[in-house]
Design a protein around this motif. Structure first.
Motif, PDB file in Angstrom:
ATOM      1  N   HIS A  43      29.015  35.676  45.300  1.00 45.82           N
ATOM      2  CA  HIS A  43      27.720  36.253  45.024  1.00 45.82           C
ATOM      3  C   HIS A  43      26.560  35.360  45.467  1.00 45.82           C
ATOM      4  CE1 HIS A  43      29.428  39.604  42.843  1.00 45.82           C
ATOM      5  NE2 HIS A  43      30.196  38.761  42.182  1.00 45.82           N
ATOM      6  N   VAL A  44      26.813  34.055  45.601  1.00 45.89           N
ATOM      7  CA  VAL A  44      25.742  33.125  45.949  1.00 45.89           C
ATOM      8  C   VAL A  44      25.765  32.760  47.438  1.00 45.89           C
ATOM      9  CG1 VAL A  44      24.819  30.806  45.534  1.00 45.89           C
ATOM     10  CG2 VAL A  44      25.669  32.170  43.619  1.00 45.89           C
ATOM     11  N   LEU A  45      26.920  32.437  47.958  1.00 45.45           N
ATOM     12  CA  LEU A  45      27.011  31.912  49.329  1.00 45.45           C
ATOM     13  C   LEU A  45      26.333  32.763  50.394  1.00 45.45           C
ATOM     14  CD1 LEU A  45      30.551  30.306  49.551  1.00 45.45           C
ATOM     15  CD2 LEU A  45      28.342  29.163  49.613  1.00 45.45           C
ATOM     16  N   PRO A  46      26.434  34.071  50.356  1.00 48.27           N
ATOM     17  CA  PRO A  46      25.775  34.838  51.421  1.00 48.27           C
ATOM     18  C   PRO A  46      24.249  34.732  51.418  1.00 48.27           C
ATOM     19  CG  PRO A  46      27.407  36.180  50.285  1.00 48.27           C
ATOM     20  CD  PRO A  46      27.243  34.923  49.489  1.00 48.27           C
ATOM     21  N   HIS A  47      23.677  34.193  50.330  1.00 45.27           N
ATOM     22  CA  HIS A  47      22.229  34.169  50.200  1.00 45.27           C
ATOM     23  C   HIS A  47      21.603  32.797  50.398  1.00 45.27           C
ATOM     24  CE1 HIS A  47      22.542  38.284  48.851  1.00 45.27           C
ATOM     25  NE2 HIS A  47      23.476  37.893  48.006  1.00 45.27           N
ATOM     26  N   VAL A  48      22.419  31.788  50.653  1.00 44.32           N
ATOM     27  CA  VAL A  48      21.896  30.443  50.865  1.00 44.32           C
ATOM     28  C   VAL A  48      22.476  29.869  52.156  1.00 44.32           C
ATOM     29  CG1 VAL A  48      21.577  29.964  48.407  1.00 44.32           C
ATOM     30  CG2 VAL A  48      23.722  29.336  49.504  1.00 44.32           C
ATOM     31  N   ARG A  49      21.757  28.931  52.728  1.00 39.89           N
ATOM     32  CA  ARG A  49      22.257  28.221  53.905  1.00 39.89           C
ATOM     33  C   ARG A  49      22.694  26.836  53.430  1.00 39.89           C
ATOM     34  NH1 ARG A  49      21.637  30.609  58.613  1.00 39.89           N
ATOM     35  NH2 ARG A  49      20.190  32.328  58.836  1.00 39.89           N
ATOM     36  N   THR A  50      23.858  26.408  53.905  1.00 42.58           N
ATOM     37  CA  THR A  50      24.398  25.143  53.415  1.00 42.58           C
ATOM     38  C   THR A  50      25.089  24.356  54.528  1.00 42.58           C
ATOM     39  OG1 THR A  50      25.817  24.165  51.726  1.00 42.58           O
ATOM     40  CG2 THR A  50      26.560  26.232  52.675  1.00 42.58           C
ATOM     41  N   ASP A  51      25.152  23.049  54.330  1.00 42.25           N
ATOM     42  CA  ASP A  51      25.850  22.167  55.268  1.00 42.25           C
ATOM     43  C   ASP A  51      27.300  21.942  54.868  1.00 42.25           C
ATOM     44  OD1 ASP A  51      23.738  21.436  57.085  1.00 42.25           O
ATOM     45  OD2 ASP A  51      22.853  20.323  55.433  1.00 42.25           O
ATOM     46  N   LEU A  52      27.609  22.133  53.585  1.00 42.42           N
ATOM     47  CA  LEU A  52      28.917  21.800  53.047  1.00 42.42           C
ATOM     48  C   LEU A  52      29.119  22.578  51.758  1.00 42.42           C
ATOM     49  CD1 LEU A  52      31.340  19.734  53.361  1.00 42.42           C
ATOM     50  CD2 LEU A  52      30.014  18.194  51.918  1.00 42.42           C
ATOM     51  N   VAL A  53      30.335  23.069  51.528  1.00 38.95           N
ATOM     52  CA  VAL A  53      30.639  23.818  50.313  1.00 38.95           C
ATOM     53  C   VAL A  53      31.799  23.145  49.594  1.00 38.95           C
ATOM     54  CG1 VAL A  53      31.455  26.013  49.364  1.00 38.95           C
ATOM     55  CG2 VAL A  53      29.861  26.012  51.280  1.00 38.95           C
ATOM     56  N   SER A  54      31.612  22.920  48.299  1.00 42.54           N
ATOM     57  CA  SER A  54      32.665  22.369  47.455  1.00 42.54           C
ATOM     58  C   SER A  54      33.307  23.499  46.657  1.00 42.54           C
ATOM     59  CB  SER A  54      32.062  21.348  46.476  1.00 42.54           C
ATOM     60  OG  SER A  54      33.032  20.936  45.542  1.00 42.54           O
ATOM     61  N   TRP A  55      34.631  23.462  46.554  1.00 50.07           N
ATOM     62  CA  TRP A  55      35.350  24.471  45.775  1.00 50.07           C
ATOM     63  C   TRP A  55      36.204  23.770  44.730  1.00 50.07           C
ATOM     64  CZ3 TRP A  55      40.332  27.402  47.456  1.00 50.07           C
ATOM     65  CH2 TRP A  55      40.619  28.403  46.531  1.00 50.07           C
ATOM     66  N   SER A  56      36.027  24.139  43.466  1.00 51.64           N
ATOM     67  CA  SER A  56      36.921  23.726  42.381  1.00 51.64           C
ATOM     68  C   SER A  56      38.029  24.765  42.368  1.00 51.64           C
ATOM     69  CB  SER A  56      36.175  23.709  41.049  1.00 51.64           C
ATOM     70  OG  SER A  56      35.101  22.808  41.108  1.00 51.64           O
ATOM     71  N   CYS A  57      39.138  24.437  42.968  1.00 48.10           N
ATOM     72  CA  CYS A  57      40.113  25.436  43.405  1.00 48.10           C
ATOM     73  C   CYS A  57      41.204  25.786  42.399  1.00 48.10           C
ATOM     74  CB  CYS A  57      40.744  24.980  44.715  1.00 48.10           C
ATOM     75  SG  CYS A  57      41.743  23.494  44.541  1.00 48.10           S
ATOM     76  N   TYR A  58      40.946  25.630  41.110  1.00 50.88           N
ATOM     77  CA  TYR A  58      41.991  25.906  40.115  1.00 50.88           C
ATOM     78  C   TYR A  58      42.519  27.335  40.199  1.00 50.88           C
ATOM     79  CZ  TYR A  58      40.372  21.498  38.260  1.00 50.88           C
ATOM     80  OH  TYR A  58      40.013  20.189  38.138  1.00 50.88           O
ATOM     81  N   ASP A  59      41.649  28.299  40.432  1.00 56.71           N
ATOM     82  CA  ASP A  59      42.109  29.685  40.537  1.00 56.71           C
ATOM     83  C   ASP A  59      42.992  29.887  41.767  1.00 56.71           C
ATOM     84  OD1 ASP A  59      39.804  29.203  42.061  1.00 56.71           O
ATOM     85  OD2 ASP A  59      39.110  31.264  41.934  1.00 56.71           O
ATOM     86  N   GLY A  60      42.700  29.206  42.846  1.00 57.78           N
ATOM     87  CA  GLY A  60      43.497  29.334  44.059  1.00 57.78           C
ATOM     88  C   GLY A  60      44.833  28.616  43.998  1.00 57.78           C
ATOM     89  N   MET A  61      44.976  27.666  43.082  1.00 56.71           N
ATOM     90  CA  MET A  61      46.223  26.899  42.982  1.00 56.71           C
ATOM     91  C   MET A  61      47.405  27.771  42.540  1.00 56.71           C
ATOM     92  SD  MET A  61      45.875  23.585  43.676  1.00 56.71           S
ATOM     93  CE  MET A  61      47.038  22.664  42.690  1.00 56.71           C
ATOM     94  N   ARG A  62      47.112  28.818  41.794  1.00 56.12           N
ATOM     95  CA  ARG A  62      48.173  29.703  41.282  1.00 56.12           C
ATOM     96  C   ARG A  62      49.291  28.902  40.594  1.00 56.12           C
ATOM     97  NH1 ARG A  62      48.794  34.098  46.214  1.00 56.12           N
ATOM     98  NH2 ARG A  62      46.653  34.829  46.124  1.00 56.12           N
ATOM     99  N   ASN A  63      48.874  27.922  39.786  1.00 54.87           N
ATOM    100  CA  ASN A  63      49.834  27.050  39.104  1.00 54.87           C
ATOM    101  C   ASN A  63      50.869  27.822  38.304  1.00 54.87           C
ATOM    102  OD1 ASN A  63      48.807  24.583  40.010  1.00 54.87           O
ATOM    103  ND2 ASN A  63      47.321  24.472  38.368  1.00 54.87           N
ATOM    104  N   ASP A  64      50.476  28.961  37.763  1.00 50.88           N
ATOM    105  CA  ASP A  64      51.400  29.748  36.947  1.00 50.88           C
ATOM    106  C   ASP A  64      52.613  30.217  37.744  1.00 50.88           C
ATOM    107  OD1 ASP A  64      49.461  31.386  38.333  1.00 50.88           O
ATOM    108  OD2 ASP A  64      50.208  33.093  37.208  1.00 50.88           O
ATOM    109  N   LYS A  65      52.510  30.278  39.054  1.00 51.00           N
ATOM    110  CA  LYS A  65      53.614  30.735  39.903  1.00 51.00           C
ATOM    111  C   LYS A  65      54.648  29.631  40.159  1.00 51.00           C
ATOM    112  CE  LYS A  65      51.482  34.648  40.597  1.00 51.00           C
ATOM    113  NZ  LYS A  65      51.756  35.748  39.724  1.00 51.00           N
ATOM    114  N   ARG A  66      54.215  28.354  40.011  1.00 53.72           N
ATOM    115  CA  ARG A  66      55.119  27.210  40.224  1.00 53.72           C
ATOM    116  C   ARG A  66      55.802  27.280  41.596  1.00 53.72           C
ATOM    117  NH1 ARG A  66      54.491  27.535  34.837  1.00 53.72           N
ATOM    118  NH2 ARG A  66      55.062  25.782  33.519  1.00 53.72           N
ATOM    119  N   SER A  67      55.027  27.567  42.616  1.00 53.32           N
ATOM    120  CA  SER A  67      55.583  27.847  43.932  1.00 53.32           C
ATOM    121  C   SER A  67      54.713  27.242  45.024  1.00 53.32           C
ATOM    122  CB  SER A  67      55.665  29.366  44.125  1.00 53.32           C
ATOM    123  OG  SER A  67      55.761  29.725  45.474  1.00 53.32           O
ATOM    124  N   ALA A  68      55.357  26.495  45.935  1.00 49.31           N
ATOM    125  CA  ALA A  68      54.630  25.940  47.075  1.00 49.31           C
ATOM    126  C   ALA A  68      53.987  27.051  47.894  1.00 49.31           C
ATOM    127  CB  ALA A  68      55.576  25.113  47.952  1.00 49.31           C
TER     128      ALA A  68
END
Length: 149
Positions: free
Chosen positions: A1-26
């Motif tokens: 919701h934010v990124l399309p509206h701002v210009r940036t040089d670098l983006v940081s992601w706290s990637c806990y949701d992407g880790m999918r730790n609950d799957k226990r799978s590489a």
């Protein structure tokens, strides 16, 4: 919701949701991180036209005290680093050297905690020993730059 509206040089992601730790799978970890980073790249607008917006990982970790085995932890890190290295991520920050997240139901006003009272986002456990993540990262760094064939 934010990124399309701002210009940036670098983006940081706290990637806990992407880790999918609950799957226990590489594989699931790699897919989750890949999808998250590609989504960020899709929506990010560069500060300077004609340049890409680099994405880096500002927080990454596994809550080791929530039922993960050493094999689970190694598989998750294998998937994470496979995706992050393949995507040429410039910076990856392991979130905590020592965990400061107290598990649900544990009093918040104690001066010290045992490993079982914390979630386990760490490299070193409260007793000073390396966690499975700490051991994994130590092994990874020991092999860094070695050319194995």
């Amino acid at each position: 919701h934010v990124l399309p509206h701002v210009r940036t040089d670098l983006v940081s992601w706290s990637c806990y949701d992407g880790m999918r730790n609950d799957k226990r799978s590489a594989e699931q970890t790699a897919i989750g991180l890949w999808q998250g980073i590609e989504t960020i790249r899709h929506f990010a607008r560069p500060a300077h036209e004609g340049r890409d917006v680099p994405v880096y990982i500002g927080e990454i970790g596994i809550p080791e005290e929530k039922g993960f085995t050493r094999q689970d932890i190694a598989a998750i890190w294998d998937g994470a680093f496979a995706a992050l290295f393949a995507l040429d991520i410039p910076y990856i920050l392991q979130w905590q050297l020592y965990d400061n997240e107290v598990r649900d139901g544990v009093p918040q006003d104690k001066s010290t905690y045992s490993a079982g009272e914390l979630n386990g986002y760490w490299i070193r456990k409260p007793d000073g020993s390396l966690s499975p993540t700490g051991e994994y990262l130590t092994g990874l760094l020991r092999r860094a730059g070695q050319n194995k064939q």
